[in-house]
Design a protein around this motif. Structure first.
Motif, PDB file in Angstrom:
ATOM      1  N   SER A 101      -4.233   4.793  -2.280  1.00  0.00           N
ATOM      2  CA  SER A 101      -4.303   3.942  -3.291  1.00  0.00           C
ATOM      3  C   SER A 101      -5.502   3.012  -3.161  1.00  0.00           C
ATOM      4  O   SER A 101      -6.090   2.600  -4.232  1.00  0.00           O
ATOM      5  CB  SER A 101      -3.100   2.770  -3.259  1.00  0.00           C
ATOM      6  OG  SER A 101      -1.911   3.718  -3.605  1.00  0.00           O
ATOM      7  N   GLY A 123       0.930  -1.355  -0.112  1.00  0.00           N
ATOM      8  CA  GLY A 123      -0.247  -0.140   0.019  1.00  0.00           C
ATOM      9  C   GLY A 123       0.677   1.400   0.046  1.00  0.00           C
ATOM     10  O   GLY A 123       1.927   1.270   0.324  1.00  0.00           O
ATOM     11  N   SER A 159      -3.206  -1.827  -3.723  1.00  0.00           N
ATOM     12  CA  SER A 159      -2.638  -1.879  -2.480  1.00  0.00           C
ATOM     13  C   SER A 159      -2.472  -3.192  -1.973  1.00  0.00           C
ATOM     14  O   SER A 159      -1.948  -3.298  -0.883  1.00  0.00           O
ATOM     15  CB  SER A 159      -3.263  -0.941  -1.202  1.00  0.00           C
ATOM     16  OG  SER A 159      -3.522   0.361  -1.868  1.00  0.00           O
TER      17      SER A 159
END
Length: 322
Positions: free
Chosen positions: A121, A117, A126
């Motif tokens: 995102s 991640g 992620s």
């Protein structure tokens, strides 16, 4: 002058293209555009015809790579995000992973998975997929946590005759820097003692290595605890010799990962330590992962979703107080 984690990945690909005419790169927008994270920037000009844009079909990408590998090539695939590799899952686990077992013909493909991640995102960009792929026989899963490993382990991955999932962490791309690329001689498949200690062991990999070191430094400053940090480097194969040797020194174990908690690498390490080294433990082993929810978009929620130095310290204090 320093080199970043993503620079190391690009330089490794450039070196591979230079050294081996069987190597080519294949992925979405990796040619003139240089890829979503610019890990192939400039390589299409230097090696025309060997840095190729793919259709927006991960299934087709992996299928083409498997066919070319069977015919003697050494393709490196770039997935824009590890999450999207699930579209090519059948090709990876049912074709690439089993082909040598079924036919005696190797499939030397390397699939680069931008993993983990970053703030903002969200759930589709992620994910950490290493535990899923490590479940399947025939696949090698590598998780470099340093600039030098990002370079050297990509070189070694392409040299293998096995299909490799190369899990590179997006958060490290431009944050992690080193003055130069060094190689300490550790082969692919061997873990590294990143930080020495004597009171407890943290076993982890990828970006969580750095969070573990931060937490260990904080615990030593605050309480004098000396925490050993083991970087697995590869999660398939799993270097249990190094893990068990560390647990023998410290007597306590925390396994740490960014992936989801149900099953996975952290659970596998705990299971193996309990079955192979139960007599070494002075306390029940613990594990710490991200929360069992989709990855949130909001940066504050994301920070609360994944392990942090603060949550690692809390888990370690519980372990040390047993």
């Amino acid at each position: 002058m320093s080199i970043t984690y993503v620079d190391a990945i690009r330089e490794a690909q450039e070196q591979l293209l230079k050294d081996d005419p069987r190597v080519f790169l294949y992925g979405q927008d990796i040619s003139r555009f240089g890829g979503a994270f610019k890990a192939t920037k400039g390589l299409a000009d230097a090696y025309p015809g060997r840095v190729l844009d793919s259709p927006i079909s991960e299934d087709a990408m992996v299928g083409m790579a498997i066919g070319s590998a069977i015919d003697g090539m050494r393709p490196i695939l770039e997935m824009q995000f590890a999450d999207f590799s699930s579209v090519g899952f059948n090709q990876i686990v049912n074709q690439a992973a089993t082909h040598f077992y079924r036919t005696g013909i190797p499939v030397p493909i390397t699939v680069r998975l931008p993993s983990g991640g970053t703030p903002g995102s969200g759930p589709f960009h992620s994910q950490s997929m290493e535990s899923i792929y490590a479940h399947y026989p025939g696949l090698v899963v590598v998780t470099p946590a340093t600039v030098s490993d990002a370079y050297q382990m990509l070189i070694e991955s392409v040299a293998l005759d096995d299909p490799v999932l190369y899990c590179e962490h997006k958060f490290l791309y431009r944050w992690l820097k080193a003055p130069k690329i060094d190689h300490d001689g550790l082969p692919l498949g061997r873990a590294r003692i990143t930080r020495h200690g004597r009171h407890a062991t943290i076993v982890t990999y990828s970006a969580m290595v750095h969070e573990a070191v931060r937490a260990a430094d904080r615990l030593q400053q605050e309480s004098g605890w000396e925490i050993e940090v083991v970087d697995l480097r590869t999660v398939k194969p799993l270097d249990m010799d190094t893990v068990l040797a560390s647990v023998a020194r410290t007597g306590r174990l925390l396994t740490l990962g960014e992936s989801f908690p149900w099953g996975g690498v952290t659970a596998e390490v705990v299971a193996r330590v309990c079955s192979e080294g139960f007599h070494l433990l002075d306390a029940p082993p613990k594990r710490l992962n991200s929360r069992d929810t989709p990855v949130p978009y909001h940066p504050n929620l994301w920070a609360a979703h994944r392990p942090t130095p603060e949550s690692i310290c809390i888990a370690m204090r519980e372990l040390l107080s047993f």
